[in-house]
Each structure stands twice: as C-alpha cells, then as structure tokens.
Design a protein around this motif. Sequence first.
Motif, PDB file in Angstrom:
ATOM      1  N   TRP A 148       0.808  -1.209   0.000  1.00  0.00           N
ATOM      2  CA  TRP A 148       0.000   0.000   0.000  1.00  0.00           C
ATOM      3  C   TRP A 148       0.849   1.269   0.000  1.00  0.00           C
ATOM      4  N   LYS A 149       2.088   1.134   0.532  1.00  0.00           N
ATOM      5  CA  LYS A 149       2.968   2.317   0.566  1.00  0.00           C
ATOM      6  C   LYS A 149       3.267   2.842  -0.828  1.00  0.00           C
ATOM      7  N   ILE A 150       3.344   1.937  -1.803  1.00  0.00           N
ATOM      8  CA  ILE A 150       3.650   2.412  -3.153  1.00  0.00           C
ATOM      9  C   ILE A 150       2.396   2.437  -4.034  1.00  0.00           C
ATOM     10  N   ALA A 151       1.246   2.240  -3.400  1.00  0.00           N
ATOM     11  CA  ALA A 151      -0.004   2.189  -4.172  1.00  0.00           C
ATOM     12  C   ALA A 151      -0.399   3.580  -4.655  1.00  0.00           C
ATOM     13  N   GLU A 152      -0.988   3.609  -5.844  1.00  0.00           N
ATOM     14  CA  GLU A 152      -1.443   4.893  -6.389  1.00  0.00           C
ATOM     15  C   GLU A 152      -2.956   5.023  -6.381  1.00  0.00           C
ATOM     16  N   GLY A 153      -3.656   3.926  -6.107  1.00  0.00           N
ATOM     17  CA  GLY A 153      -5.121   3.943  -6.174  1.00  0.00           C
ATOM     18  C   GLY A 153      -5.780   4.667  -5.015  1.00  0.00           C
ATOM     19  N   GLU A 154      -7.023   5.043  -5.248  1.00  0.00           N
ATOM     20  CA  GLU A 154      -7.802   5.663  -4.167  1.00  0.00           C
ATOM     21  C   GLU A 154      -8.407   4.588  -3.280  1.00  0.00           C
ATOM     22  N   ILE A 155      -8.559   3.408  -3.870  1.00  0.00           N
ATOM     23  CA  ILE A 155      -9.074   2.273  -3.096  1.00  0.00           C
ATOM     24  C   ILE A 155      -7.941   1.267  -2.940  1.00  0.00           C
ATOM     25  N   LEU A 156      -7.714   0.836  -1.704  1.00  0.00           N
ATOM     26  CA  LEU A 156      -6.645  -0.117  -1.431  1.00  0.00           C
ATOM     27  C   LEU A 156      -7.261  -1.476  -1.145  1.00  0.00           C
ATOM     28  N   GLY A 157      -6.635  -2.521  -1.703  1.00  0.00           N
ATOM     29  CA  GLY A 157      -7.208  -3.847  -1.501  1.00  0.00           C
ATOM     30  C   GLY A 157      -6.141  -4.885  -1.228  1.00  0.00           C
ATOM     31  N   ALA A 158      -6.572  -6.054  -0.802  1.00  0.00           N
ATOM     32  CA  ALA A 158      -5.665  -7.175  -0.602  1.00  0.00           C
ATOM     33  C   ALA A 158      -6.378  -8.464  -0.978  1.00  0.00           C
ATOM     34  N   MET A 159      -5.577  -9.417  -1.412  1.00  0.00           N
ATOM     35  CA  MET A 159      -6.132 -10.697  -1.852  1.00  0.00           C
ATOM     36  C   MET A 159      -5.029 -11.750  -1.753  1.00  0.00           C
ATOM     37  N   MET A 165     -11.699 -12.075   9.534  1.00  0.00           N
ATOM     38  CA  MET A 165     -10.422 -12.765   9.351  1.00  0.00           C
ATOM     39  C   MET A 165     -10.074 -12.969   7.878  1.00  0.00           C
ATOM     40  N   THR A 166     -10.935 -12.545   6.995  1.00  0.00           N
ATOM     41  CA  THR A 166     -10.666 -12.828   5.592  1.00  0.00           C
ATOM     42  C   THR A 166      -9.491 -11.986   5.084  1.00  0.00           C
ATOM     43  N   GLY A 167      -8.819 -12.506   4.079  1.00  0.00           N
ATOM     44  CA  GLY A 167      -7.683 -11.787   3.515  1.00  0.00           C
ATOM     45  C   GLY A 167      -8.055 -11.041   2.240  1.00  0.00           C
ATOM     46  N   PHE A 168      -9.342 -10.973   1.955  1.00  0.00           N
ATOM     47  CA  PHE A 168      -9.822 -10.372   0.711  1.00  0.00           C
ATOM     48  C   PHE A 168     -10.738  -9.190   1.058  1.00  0.00           C
ATOM     49  N   PHE A 169     -10.261  -7.991   0.813  1.00  0.00           N
ATOM     50  CA  PHE A 169     -11.050  -6.807   1.180  1.00  0.00           C
ATOM     51  C   PHE A 169     -10.523  -5.562   0.473  1.00  0.00           C
ATOM     52  N   MET A 170     -11.318  -4.534   0.477  1.00  0.00           N
ATOM     53  CA  MET A 170     -10.915  -3.237  -0.088  1.00  0.00           C
ATOM     54  C   MET A 170     -11.384  -2.129   0.834  1.00  0.00           C
ATOM     55  N   ILE A 171     -10.583  -1.083   0.895  1.00  0.00           N
ATOM     56  CA  ILE A 171     -10.926   0.047   1.753  1.00  0.00           C
ATOM     57  C   ILE A 171     -10.498   1.351   1.079  1.00  0.00           C
ATOM     58  N   LYS A 172     -11.257   2.382   1.299  1.00  0.00           N
ATOM     59  CA  LYS A 172     -10.887   3.688   0.764  1.00  0.00           C
ATOM     60  C   LYS A 172      -9.611   4.160   1.442  1.00  0.00           C
ATOM     61  N   ARG A 173      -8.686   4.660   0.675  1.00  0.00           N
ATOM     62  CA  ARG A 173      -7.421   5.102   1.219  1.00  0.00           C
ATOM     63  C   ARG A 173      -7.603   6.130   2.345  1.00  0.00           C
ATOM     64  N   THR A 174      -8.574   7.014   2.169  1.00  0.00           N
ATOM     65  CA  THR A 174      -8.757   8.085   3.166  1.00  0.00           C
ATOM     66  C   THR A 174      -9.127   7.535   4.553  1.00  0.00           C
ATOM     67  N   CYS A 175      -9.687   6.337   4.570  1.00  0.00           N
ATOM     68  CA  CYS A 175     -10.099   5.773   5.864  1.00  0.00           C
ATOM     69  C   CYS A 175      -8.915   5.441   6.780  1.00  0.00           C
TER      70      CYS A 175
END
Length: 353
Positions: free
Chosen positions: A80-91, A156-166
């Motif tokens: 996420w440190k090098i992410a450019e998106g407004e929405i950050l996710g993991a999978m 506990m899931t490893g699959f999610f997305m969140i707005k960067r501003t949060c």
Amino acid sequence: MKLSLVIPTYNERKNILQLLKKIQEEFKKNNIQGEIIVVDDNSPDGTGKILDETKIKIKNLKIIHRKGKFGLSSAVLDGWKIAEGEILGAMDADLSHPPEKIKELFWEIENGKADFAIGSRYAPGGEIKGWGFKRKLMSKTATLLARVYTKVKDPMTGFFMIKRTCIKDKKINPKGFKILLELIIKANYKIIKEIPIIFNNRIEGKSKAGTKEIFCYLQNLIGYLPYKKKVIREFFKFAFVGGIGTIINVLLLYILTEKVGVYYLLSAIVSFLIAMTSNFILNKVWTFKENIRLNAKKKYFQFTLVSIIVLIVNLFFLYLFTEIFEIYYLISQVLAIGIALIINFFGNKIWTF
Ligand code: UDP
Ligand code: MG
C-alpha cells in the motif's frame, strides 16, 4: 488509478501467474482502472524470479521483493505504501479468493455505497470449501473471539478493499496474518459491507498459517482493548451489575429464610434466580444498551446458561485454590470470582449480546 490490489506471496510459484492473468481479465472486462502490487518475501520456491522473468504481459504490475519472510500483514502495508489507487485492496495469491468478486467489492466503494468492502465467507451465501474440521474450528473460534470488537461476520478474511482516506494518519501494524481485524478496529469508515464469497482451499502449495499465528492473533486481540474504550466501559458496568446482583442475592436469601421461613436451600435457589434475572435486565438495557424486548427469550436463555457454566467454573477454581494451592477459602473465592467475572463478561459479550 482507482484500485491498488496487493497480493502477498510466499512460495506461490504455481499460483501467482494464473491469478494475475485472471485479475487482469477482470479489470479489463469490468472497466476497472486498477494496478496489482505483488509483495514477495524472498520465496525459496522462486516466486519472485518467475514474476521478474515472465513473458506474460500484465498491465500495471508492480513487484516488491522483500529480503525475508516478514509476514502477511506487513506485506500488505508495504504494498500500500507504493499504491497509487484511491481504493486499497488485498487478496491471497493461492486462488482461494474468487477474482470474479473483485468487481463487486470495488463497485460497492466506487459507487459510494460503502467505504470498506469485505469478501466474506461467513455472510449468508458465503462458504469455505476444502477445509478440514480442525481448520474450520480454528477459524470459527478466532472469529468468535473477534466478536468482542466487531459484529462483522468475517473479520479474518484476507480479501477486502478500503478507501485510502479511511486509514490516513492511522497507525496500522498488526502482528502476523490478520490485518483486517485491525483495520476494522482502527480505520475511520462509515459503512462496511460484507460481500459473500466462496473460498476454495488452495490446490497448489502449502498453507503458511501455523501455531505462531494463533499467538500473534491473541496478542493482537489483547492489544486492541485500549482502542475500544466501549468494551472496557461495558466490563466495569457488567462487574457493577454483578455486585448489585450479589447484594440482591444475599439480601433475599436472608429475608426468605429468616422472615418468610423458607428452607434455606430453597431460598438460595429462588434468590439466585431473581438476582440473575435482575442482572440480565440491567445488563441488557444498561451495560449493552439493547432494547429490552429484542430477542429477550433467547437471550435470557443464553444468559442463564452462561451463568450456570460460570457458577461451575467458580466452584472449580474455589476448589482448586483451596485444596490444591492451600489458600484460605475466602481468599480463594475472591480469586475465583475474578476469573468467573472475566469468563462471564466475555461469554455474554460474545454469545448473548
Ligand atoms: N503469505 C505471505 N507471507 C507469509 C505468509 C503468507 O506473503 O509470511 C501469503 C501467501 O502466499 C498467500 C497469503 O499470504 O498469498 C495467505 O497465506 P496462506 O494461503 O498460506 O494462508 P491460509 O489461506 O492458509 O490462511
Ligand atoms: Mg490460503
């Protein structure tokens, strides 16, 4: 860039390229402006090398090579440190999470219906396929413990997305695997949505979840207490209600036995039941701030069951401290009540309320 999806990898040689291809297809098909950030922990199986050398063209792919196995949560954060998106996710990289669901999580946030979207295995319609009994039980137990902090069904899931501003200005640094619960506790969001997913156990490679993860998780759980002042407040209210209940219990025992003339063991049962009922009502409306009518019967039953279990636990510890550790029985009882109180509170918080 709208979406930055981080994929942590450790020994995922046989999975990663297939997953990247699928994600790329999903991005294209659904018009998602997204990038993929793979964070590899110097996998001994050569995952990092495969990524560097692949001939498959993946658009908007970033690769982070880390020097060692620093763990899943920190991999997501580094990505996420090098992410450019407004929405950050993991999978996860092992094809357990369905890429077809990316769009649903993404649009939920992009359309402003939520600022946090979770691929949930425990929401209605969700499922886990291919896990044995032990793994399911561990996951369920961990999820149950998390209920002290959240009503989210699958924290506990490893699959999610969140707005960067949060997560702006938030200190997120969980130990081990489970980053989502920490985000649920610390991030600043209004609406969190669970999208049901079907989780398929990996076919290739091995799970890296082990005993160490259990300890990391328990450590995390304890560490979150200061962030949830509400839980601490509830605990003291619960203890106070318990105190009132004890006074009612003893007073009634005295009145029924001495003034009404009831046999003392019978008075004890009656006063216990009345005190417990008053505890239930006070805890429901005052400690946990629920409407008195909401599932009253079911919850009263649950509360009673927890009370009985706690009574047995209390007697067990009283016996243990007095007989085995040879502590004076009244002091033993004070210690036993302390333990019983903790079990009583968390039992009811997790299960009843
Ligand atoms: N993973 C990682 N570093 C670790 C452990 C796991 O990057 O130290 C990755 C792993 O490659 C996978 C994801 O985290 O993409 C989830 O791990 P795994 O499938 O082993 O866990 P499980 O699904 O069994 O909980
Ligand atoms: Mg997995």
